[in-house]
Write an enzyme that holds these catalytic residues in place. Structure first.
Site, PDB file in Angstrom:
ATOM      1  N   LYS A 120      43.646  54.688 103.503  1.00  0.00           N
ATOM      2  CA  LYS A 120      44.869  55.201 103.033  1.00  0.00           C
ATOM      3  C   LYS A 120      45.372  53.709 101.963  1.00  0.00           C
ATOM      4  O   LYS A 120      45.866  54.176 100.835  1.00  0.00           O
ATOM      5  CB  LYS A 120      45.911  55.051 103.814  1.00  0.00           C
ATOM      6  CG  LYS A 120      47.367  55.550 103.426  1.00  0.00           C
ATOM      7  CD  LYS A 120      48.491  55.660 104.687  1.00  0.00           C
ATOM      8  CE  LYS A 120      48.928  54.423 105.132  1.00  0.00           C
ATOM      9  NZ  LYS A 120      49.972  54.398 106.164  1.00  0.00           N
ATOM     10  N   ASP A 138      49.862  59.419 104.514  1.00  0.00           N
ATOM     11  CA  ASP A 138      50.459  58.881 105.493  1.00  0.00           C
ATOM     12  C   ASP A 138      51.184  59.847 106.235  1.00  0.00           C
ATOM     13  O   ASP A 138      50.733  60.934 106.226  1.00  0.00           O
ATOM     14  CB  ASP A 138      51.601  57.862 104.653  1.00  0.00           C
ATOM     15  CG  ASP A 138      52.666  58.721 103.955  1.00  0.00           C
ATOM     16  OD1 ASP A 138      52.345  59.944 103.963  1.00  0.00           O
ATOM     17  OD2 ASP A 138      53.924  58.152 103.372  1.00  0.00           O
TER      18      ASP A 138
END
Length: 212
Positions: A120, A138
């Site tokens: 991420k 997220d």
């Protein structure tokens, strides 16, 4: 998901959030990298409160190297998990200097080799600092994408894979920001504002709830 539905969702998000962008404050790839490490399990707002002063004191990876973990911890103490993050930041800065000439690498494998940098974080840096199309999943993106039906996945990685298949590559980065903004403003985790959501006509989760 039907292409017409995807197109409706994306065009609606674009209309609703024309100014959507990365919420973290940064001036260069290094600042974004450190800010994103700090933002893990913390709010962007809390990170933005400390990074301007942090980067004024320590503008480059080399500037962090003389610090002890305890010294860095004192500057980031208001951020969750600050002890672990201090160690990761110092280790990352050491590698940036020793392995990458003090520069943040612009490829995924190198980024993910840095302490505290997962997929991420790498996606955030690649897309926002280097203009590489990427979708950083997220909690907001995961929740909103699966509620809308842009993905039907139980994991972050599978959600990312499905979003990449459903969203045109040239929109990956901005779609990531649209989904985050929608999650923060409308599609809340506990009490989504479905009645005022422009997307409820095509929202898979909304139709599921109304049929129950």
């Amino acid at each position: 998901m039907a292409s017409m539905t995807v197109s409706f969702i994306l065009s609606s998000l674009a209309r609703l959030y024309p100014d959507a962008q990365c919420a973290l404050l940064f001036r260069n790839p290094f600042e974004l990298l450190i800010a994103t490490i700090l933002a893990a399990q913390a709010t962007d707002k809390s990170v933005n409160k400390i990074t301007p002063e942090l980067f004024r004191k320590y503008p480059t990876p080399a500037d962090f190297l003389p610090l002890s973990p305890e010294e860095l911890e004192a500057s980031i103490r208001t951020i969750g998990l600050y002890k672990n993050k201090a160690r990761h930041i110092l280790a990352t800065c050491t590698l940036l200097v020793s392995r990458f000439g003090g520069e943040v690498p612009a490829d995924r494998a190198s980024l993910e080799s840095l302490p505290g940098v997962g997929r991420k974080t790498a996606n955030v840096v690649l897309s926002n600092a280097f203009g590489v199309p990427a979708i950083a999943v997220d909690t907001h993106v995961f929740r909103v994408a699966n509620r809308l039906g842009l993905a039907q996945a139980a994991t972050v990685l599978e959600t990312e894979r499905q979003l990449m298949g459903n969203i045109p590559e040239e929109q990956w980065t901005i779609a990531h920001h649209w989904l985050i903004t929608h999650g923060r403003q409308v599609c809340h985790a506990r009490k989504p504002a479905c009645s005022s959501c422009d997307l409820h006509p095509v929202c898979a989760d909304y139709h599921k709830k109304t049929e129950e």
